[in-house]
Design a protein around this motif. Structure first.
Motif, mmCIF file in Angstrom:
data_model
loop_
_atom_site.group_PDB
_atom_site.id
_atom_site.type_symbol
_atom_site.label_atom_id
_atom_site.label_comp_id
_atom_site.label_asym_id
_atom_site.label_seq_id
_atom_site.Cartn_x
_atom_site.Cartn_y
_atom_site.Cartn_z
ATOM 1 N N ILE A 20 0.839 -1.204 0.000
ATOM 2 C CA ILE A 20 0.000 0.000 0.000
ATOM 3 C C ILE A 20 0.871 1.250 0.000
ATOM 4 C CG2 ILE A 20 -0.331 0.317 2.501
ATOM 5 C CD1 ILE A 20 -3.142 0.550 -0.062
ATOM 6 N N ILE A 21 1.992 1.225 0.693
ATOM 7 C CA ILE A 21 2.905 2.374 0.684
ATOM 8 C C ILE A 21 3.447 2.596 -0.724
ATOM 9 C CG2 ILE A 21 5.172 3.172 1.468
ATOM 10 C CD1 ILE A 21 4.492 1.947 4.218
ATOM 11 N N ASP A 22 3.882 1.528 -1.371
ATOM 12 C CA ASP A 22 4.399 1.663 -2.742
ATOM 13 C C ASP A 22 3.340 2.233 -3.676
ATOM 14 O OD1 ASP A 22 6.891 0.647 -2.064
ATOM 15 O OD2 ASP A 22 6.395 -1.410 -2.666
ATOM 16 N N ALA A 23 2.104 1.762 -3.529
ATOM 17 C CA ALA A 23 1.027 2.207 -4.416
ATOM 18 C C ALA A 23 0.709 3.685 -4.211
ATOM 19 C CB ALA A 23 -0.221 1.352 -4.186
ATOM 20 N N VAL A 24 0.675 4.129 -2.965
ATOM 21 C CA VAL A 24 0.378 5.542 -2.692
ATOM 22 C C VAL A 24 1.498 6.443 -3.204
ATOM 23 C CG1 VAL A 24 0.054 7.257 -0.858
ATOM 24 C CG2 VAL A 24 -1.106 5.033 -0.712
ATOM 25 N N LEU A 25 2.734 6.040 -2.978
ATOM 26 C CA LEU A 25 3.852 6.893 -3.357
ATOM 27 C C LEU A 25 4.112 6.882 -4.862
ATOM 28 C CD1 LEU A 25 6.373 6.444 -0.419
ATOM 29 C CD2 LEU A 25 4.528 8.079 -0.704
ATOM 30 N N ALA A 26 3.511 5.951 -5.580
ATOM 31 C CA ALA A 26 3.641 5.934 -7.039
ATOM 32 C C ALA A 26 2.705 6.931 -7.714
ATOM 33 C CB ALA A 26 3.348 4.533 -7.573
ATOM 34 N N LEU A 27 1.767 7.495 -6.967
ATOM 35 C CA LEU A 27 0.809 8.448 -7.534
ATOM 36 C C LEU A 27 1.488 9.788 -7.820
ATOM 37 C CD1 LEU A 27 -2.171 7.594 -5.163
ATOM 38 C CD2 LEU A 27 -2.015 7.023 -7.591
ATOM 39 N N PRO A 28 0.965 10.548 -8.778
ATOM 40 C CA PRO A 28 1.664 11.758 -9.220
ATOM 41 C C PRO A 28 1.532 12.964 -8.295
ATOM 42 C CG PRO A 28 -0.351 11.451 -10.487
ATOM 43 C CD PRO A 28 -0.186 10.223 -9.653
ATOM 44 N N ARG A 58 9.307 10.887 3.075
ATOM 45 C CA ARG A 58 7.935 10.724 2.584
ATOM 46 C C ARG A 58 7.120 9.716 3.404
ATOM 47 N NH1 ARG A 58 7.002 9.998 -3.559
ATOM 48 N NH2 ARG A 58 4.950 10.692 -2.809
ATOM 49 N N VAL A 59 7.798 8.807 4.068
ATOM 50 C CA VAL A 59 7.115 7.815 4.905
ATOM 51 C C VAL A 59 7.521 8.051 6.360
ATOM 52 C CG1 VAL A 59 6.721 5.376 5.384
ATOM 53 C CG2 VAL A 59 7.121 6.146 3.027
ATOM 54 N N ASN A 60 6.532 8.079 7.231
ATOM 55 C CA ASN A 60 6.755 8.302 8.654
ATOM 56 C C ASN A 60 5.949 7.275 9.443
ATOM 57 O OD1 ASN A 60 7.991 11.264 8.438
ATOM 58 N ND2 ASN A 60 6.201 11.159 7.108
ATOM 59 N N MET A 61 6.363 7.043 10.683
ATOM 60 C CA MET A 61 5.629 6.093 11.517
ATOM 61 C C MET A 61 5.614 6.575 12.952
ATOM 62 S SD MET A 61 6.085 1.948 11.992
ATOM 63 C CE MET A 61 7.847 2.040 12.343
ATOM 64 N N GLU A 62 4.463 6.424 13.577
ATOM 65 C CA GLU A 62 4.299 6.617 15.003
ATOM 66 C C GLU A 62 3.889 5.274 15.596
ATOM 67 O OE1 GLU A 62 4.096 10.100 16.972
ATOM 68 O OE2 GLU A 62 5.758 9.845 15.554
ATOM 69 N N CYS A 63 4.614 4.820 16.615
ATOM 70 C CA CYS A 63 4.366 3.516 17.231
ATOM 71 C C CYS A 63 3.718 3.717 18.597
ATOM 72 C CB CYS A 63 5.669 2.739 17.378
ATOM 73 S SG CYS A 63 6.541 2.452 15.827
#
Length: 244
Positions: A20-28, A58-63
């Motif tokens: 899902i991360i790859d798919a979102v970040l592939a968007l323009p 571009r990718v972040n995470m809160e645990c």
């Protein structure tokens, strides 16, 4: 930095999160991502860390320390986004039930077309749900009918979880007074947006049941929504603190 953040809550989504991360970040449109993970024991956090290295900035995470509820995850994400200057925030599931290709439509409904809230709606143009058991389709559909009857909102999909917010909506709503954590959280956010007289639009989508992983829906979450709607309506009538 992007002006739009996609917030993805996770618990045991190892089968889906990298894709899902790859798919979102592939968007323009240059979406950024924030994953809010509730201490998944299945390796979800490690998978996200790999994506953080792959897509720096571009990718972040809160645990978080445990399963604290969907609503609190989104509130955490909203506050994180507001503190970093994002102008648009989008709620999205990790399991591909929300098609990443629909993200630009929600984003541009707010950015370019004047909406304050854009809802990815399963029911605004019929019933667009794929691979759900009929009982769950009926429960979801009539839940929105029930919400319309009680609240007076005209929305066809009041329980939708695929939503874009303009920054000013989240600044105006008191996030510390959001009451519900589960299914009713989505209704509460829409009702308070409606109560504040922001512009809400519904964007038709096709919702596809998850192929991998396990659904987090249960009867107690649905029960919260049934009684929560009445509480919300009464609170709006009597101007309770949560509506100030």
């Amino acid at each position: 930095m992007s002006d739009v953040l996609v917030i993805i809550p996770t618990y045991n989504e190892i089968e889906n999160i990298s894709n899902i991360i790859d798919a979102v970040l592939a968007l323009p449109d240059g979406f950024d991502i924030l994953v809010i993970d509730d201490a998944s024991p299945d390796g979800t956090q490690n998978a996200v860390r790999n994506k953080i290295e792959q897509y720096p900035g571009r990718v972040n995470m809160e645990c978080r320390t445990g399963k604290l509820g969907l609503g609190t995850a989104y509130i955490h994400g909203f506050k994180w986004a507001l503190s970093r200057g994002y102008q648009y925030m989008i709620e999205m599931d990790a399991d591909f039930s929300h098609n990443p290709d629909d993200l630009p439509r929600l984003y541009h409904a707010c950015k370019d077309n004047g909406a304050d809230m854009a809802i990815g709606s399963r029911y605004v143009s019929g019933v667009n749900v794929v691979n759900w058991p009929m009982g769950r389709v009926l429960m979801s559909y009539f839940a929105s009918v029930y919400v319309r009857m009680i609240t007076g909102m005209k929305l066809r999909d009041a329980t939708a979880g695929f939503v874009c917010y303009r920054r000013r909506v989240l600044e105006e709503i008191n996030l510390d007074r959001i009451k519900f954590k589960g299914y009713a959280f989505q209704i509460e956010m829409k009702f308070k947006t409606h109560f504040k007289k922001f512009k809400i639009v519904e964007v038709p989508i096709v919702f596809v049941n998850r192929q991998l992983g396990t659904s987090k829906m249960n009867s107690s979450i649905f029960g919260e929504a049934v009684f929560g709607v009445i509480q919300l309506k009464l609170g709006s009538i009597f101007k309770s603190k949560s509506f100030r």
